[in-house]
Design a protein around this motif. Structure first.
Motif: not given
Ligand SMILES: Cc1cc2nc3c(=O)[nH]c(=O)nc-3n(C[C@H](O)[C@H](O)[C@H](O)COP(=O)(O)OP(=O)(O)OC[C@H]3O[C@@H](n4cnc5c(N)ncnc54)[C@H](O)[C@@H]3O)c2cc1C
Length: 286
Positions: A55-57, A83-92, A132-134, A244-249
């Protein structure tokens, strides 16, 4: 009913509202890799979260935003871990959080791995990168109840040795009866392990395909390749599960952001059996 009573009922109902975020304090932080950190959270007040592995939060901070993050902690014991990977605004913002900071948590949401379905047979966990985190809560459950399963195998791929999550735990799990095979995309001068794709580890998995439950989490392309390889050796497609970890709101099946035909991945998933997904995964994400 008098309007004052209605108001009271509305207020009383509010704490159970699945959309209502609750404040949690960061009580520990660990930098796992250059871009990934683990946060332990405790509720500012009230009970902790009870969750099922997989499950997720929705985790975030008011004014910044919230994102879905899987729970990576032990289902049998607090604190709540992510466990969070820095990908964008919120994860940062999340990766930068410090001990004492307060974050907002909604959930837990979604379906779980249902590891117990593999009892009596073999369990094969295949994952890459942050995937690996989930799966960590499921692995902790498998370690704790190791005698309920025949062979339990973890195949884990990372970009480089420095990108491997939980390296100490990988050793502990191996010592407690999990067969652990790791691989990296790019080795380093001192790396003595394997280099290549996680799919190349599949022949090393000591499993009986006819009695295997396979749990997969990682990039979709990886899960497709692994699934094809598993089906080729005779694993039942109905016993292959993907997260399936696609974007969710919203996280509660209201907004349609994660809709895949008639599935809402936030409530019908994220963990789904492959036969449910197979006809849908050609659909592009909007
Ligand atoms: C059910 C679920 C569980 C998740 N669990 C984890 C977790 O345990 N740890 C973790 O670090 N992340 C997890 N993620 C992914 C995490 O939600 C996204 O990295 C985050 O939404 C990105 O938001 P942002 O504002 O930081 O970056 P944004 O600016 O929104 O995105 C930055 C970049 O990441 C890409 N991106 C955004 N969301 C995803 C995604 N779901 N998959 C692949 N690429 C994405 C965007 O297209 C963009 O290129 C999970 C996602 C889902 C749906």
């Amino acid at each position: 009913m008098p309007s004052t009573e209605l108001g009271t009922h509305a207020l009383e109902a509010a704490p159970d509202d699945p959309m209502l975020p609750r404040p949690f304090r960061v009580v520990a932080r660990h930098q796992d890799t250059a871009d990934t950190a683990t946060l332990d959270l405790e509720p500012v007040d009230g009970p902790g979260l009870i969750f099922t592995p997989g499950q997720f939060t929705m985790l975030g901070r008011l004014g910044v935003g919230e994102v879905p993050i899987s729970i990576s902690g032990d289902p049998a014991a607090p604190p709540l871990r992510h466990t969070i990977r820095d990908l964008g605004g919120v994860t940062h913002m999340l990766v930068q959080a410090r001990v004492g900071d307060v974050l907002e948590v909604r959930g837990p949401y979604g379906t779980g791995w249902e590891v117990a379905d593999g009892a009596g047979g073999d369990v094969l966990v295949v994952t890459g990168g942050i995937g690996l985190a989930p799966l960590r809560p499921a692995l902790l459950q498998l370690v704790a109840q190791r005698d309920r399963y025949r062979n339990v195998t973890l195949l884990y791929g990372a970009r480089s040795p420095a990108d491997q999550l939980y390296p100490d735990e990988l050793k502990q799990w191996a010592a407690r009866g999990i067969e652990v095979h790791t691989i990296v995309d790019h080795g380093t001068a001192d790396w003595r392990g394997r280099v290549g794709l996680v799919t190349s580890l599949i022949p090393r998995a000591n499993v009986d395909p006819t009695q295997t439950l396979a749990l997969l989490c990682g990039p979709e392309v990886m899960m497709r390749m692994v699934t094809n390889a598993l089906l080729d050796v005779g694993v039942d497609p109905g016993r292959v599960r993907w997260s399936m970890e696609r974007n969710m709101k919203c996280g509660v099946g209201l907004c349609g952001h994660c809709q895949l035909r008639d599935l809402f991945l936030c409530v019908d998933g994220p963990v789904l059996d492959y036969p449910v997904l197979a006809p849908l995964i050609a659909t592009r994400e909007l």
